[in-house]
Design a protein around this motif. Structure first.
Motif, PDB file in Angstrom:
ATOM      1  N   ALA A  17       0.841  -1.202   0.000  1.00 59.34           N
ATOM      2  CA  ALA A  17       0.000   0.000   0.000  1.00 59.34           C
ATOM      3  C   ALA A  17       0.878   1.254   0.000  1.00 59.34           C
ATOM      4  CB  ALA A  17      -0.938  -0.003   1.204  1.00 59.34           C
ATOM      5  N   ALA A  18       1.942   1.231   0.811  1.00 58.20           N
ATOM      6  CA  ALA A  18       2.817   2.404   0.900  1.00 58.20           C
ATOM      7  C   ALA A  18       3.406   2.731  -0.473  1.00 58.20           C
ATOM      8  CB  ALA A  18       3.928   2.141   1.912  1.00 58.20           C
ATOM      9  N   ARG A  19       3.676   1.700  -1.268  1.00 57.15           N
ATOM     10  CA  ARG A  19       4.234   1.932  -2.604  1.00 57.15           C
ATOM     11  C   ARG A  19       3.157   2.430  -3.576  1.00 57.15           C
ATOM     12  NH1 ARG A  19       8.389  -2.506  -4.103  1.00 57.15           N
ATOM     13  NH2 ARG A  19       9.675  -2.649  -2.239  1.00 57.15           N
ATOM     14  N   LEU A  20       1.983   1.805  -3.543  1.00 59.02           N
ATOM     15  CA  LEU A  20       0.951   2.138  -4.538  1.00 59.02           C
ATOM     16  C   LEU A  20       0.345   3.517  -4.342  1.00 59.02           C
ATOM     17  CD1 LEU A  20      -1.053  -1.037  -5.489  1.00 59.02           C
ATOM     18  CD2 LEU A  20       1.160  -0.251  -6.254  1.00 59.02           C
ATOM     19  N   THR A 133       8.579   6.879  11.053  1.00 62.14           N
ATOM     20  CA  THR A 133       8.335   7.012   9.607  1.00 62.14           C
ATOM     21  C   THR A 133       7.184   6.127   9.139  1.00 62.14           C
ATOM     22  OG1 THR A 133       9.815   5.166   9.117  1.00 62.14           O
ATOM     23  CG2 THR A 133      10.815   7.368   9.201  1.00 62.14           C
ATOM     24  N   GLY A 134       6.760   5.180   9.974  1.00 64.10           N
ATOM     25  CA  GLY A 134       5.719   4.234   9.560  1.00 64.10           C
ATOM     26  C   GLY A 134       6.279   3.085   8.732  1.00 64.10           C
ATOM     27  N   ALA A 135       7.595   3.087   8.475  1.00 65.99           N
ATOM     28  CA  ALA A 135       8.177   2.034   7.630  1.00 65.99           C
ATOM     29  C   ALA A 135       8.038   0.658   8.283  1.00 65.99           C
ATOM     30  CB  ALA A 135       9.660   2.330   7.371  1.00 65.99           C
ATOM     31  N   ILE A 136       7.779  -0.348   7.440  1.00 68.89           N
ATOM     32  CA  ILE A 136       7.607  -1.717   7.931  1.00 68.89           C
ATOM     33  C   ILE A 136       8.863  -2.519   7.567  1.00 68.89           C
ATOM     34  CG2 ILE A 136       6.185  -3.807   7.804  1.00 68.89           C
ATOM     35  CD1 ILE A 136       3.953  -1.939   6.593  1.00 68.89           C
ATOM     36  N   TYR A 137       9.419  -3.179   8.569  1.00 65.25           N
ATOM     37  CA  TYR A 137      10.622  -3.993   8.338  1.00 65.25           C
ATOM     38  C   TYR A 137      10.347  -5.437   8.698  1.00 65.25           C
ATOM     39  CZ  TYR A 137      13.065   0.450   8.114  1.00 65.25           C
ATOM     40  OH  TYR A 137      13.475   1.707   7.761  1.00 65.25           O
TER      41      TYR A 137
END
Ligand code: ADP
Ligand code: ADP
Length: 208
Positions: A17-20, A133-137
């Motif tokens: 979703a973050a990419r789209l 940042t909300g980034a998912i790892y």
């Protein structure tokens, strides 16, 4: 573009979703993120949702539907949205159909990210997120940089036990959305196994 991501927990919905949303210029609306923000803010809704969420169950339909209705009325969602984690029950899906019909709107696509259950537990228990940042790892598949290790969050429901409960909820309550959206001619099945780049490519090719 008005679209929905469905798929089991850990299928990669948030990652994709973050990419789209960047590509389509629409807001990413994650009901899970909204509930986690409500819990952090100590709101009555957050307090009501916390115990259910921690155990891996689903929050009541009325609460979720009310929250999404309010969110879709905000200006940034008027031209489109990507819903991630909603709907999760047929009752929610029907409510969304009515809500959009009232506005003279309709969904463009529903992407189903398919990942076999045996791969899900490992994806979930090693998930970490960066609250800044909300980034998912993922500790193995997408390791976070060492300098942010201190601030990473491990979700309370990302344990093996809660993950199995969530998979059960997916099978029983969310999987019926597959024939629901198939009958509406909206469902796009996407293989969620592969590298995140490969999956983004598959998604953009079916979504156009
Ligand atoms: P994941 O993407 O790992 O499945 P989410 O962040 O979407 O998890 O959701 C976390 C939890 O929030 C769910 O297990 C559930 O308790 C609650 N939740 C989120 N969205 C919904 C929804 N549409 N209906 C009911 N509960 C929800
Ligand atoms: P969801 O929102 O569907 O619950 P996430 O996007 O949060 O799923 O991904 C769950 C975990 O799996 C995260 O740790 C993420 O880094 C990892 N992940 C996401 N996509 C892939 C992929 N294609 N291959 C392996 N791991 C992935």
């Amino acid at each position: 573009m008005r679209m929905i991501f469905i798929g089991p927990p850990g299928a990669g919905k948030g990652t994709q979703a973050a990419r789209l949303v960047q590509r389509y210029g629409i807001p990413h609306i994650s009901t899970g993120d909204m509930f986690r923000a409500a819990i952090k803010g100590g709101t009555p809704m957050g307090l009501a949702a916390k115990t259910v969420m921690d155990g891996g169950g689903l929050v009541g339909d009325d609460i979720v539907i009310g929250m999404v209705k309010e969110r879709l009325e905000q200006d940034d969602a008027k031209g489109g949205f990507l819903l991630d984690g909603f709907p999760r029950t047929v009752v929610q899906a029907q409510a969304l159909q009515e809500l959009l019909a009232d506005k003279g709107q309709a969904l463009d696509a529903v992407a189903l990210l398919e990942v076999p259950e045996e791969l899900i537990v490992e994806r979930i228990i090693h998930r970490r997120s960066d609250p800044s940042t909300g980034a998912i790892y993922h500790l193995k598949f997408n390791p976070p940089p060492a300098e942010i290790a201190e601030r990473l969050v491990h979700r309370k429901d990302d344990t093996e036990v809660a993950c199995r409960t969530r998979l059960g909820a997916y099978r029983e309550q969310t999987a019926p959305l597959v024939p629901f959206y198939e009958d509406l001619g909206l469902l796009k099945r996407v293989d969620g196994v592969g590298s995140p780049d490969q999956i983004t490519e598959r998604l953009t090719s079916v979504l156009g």
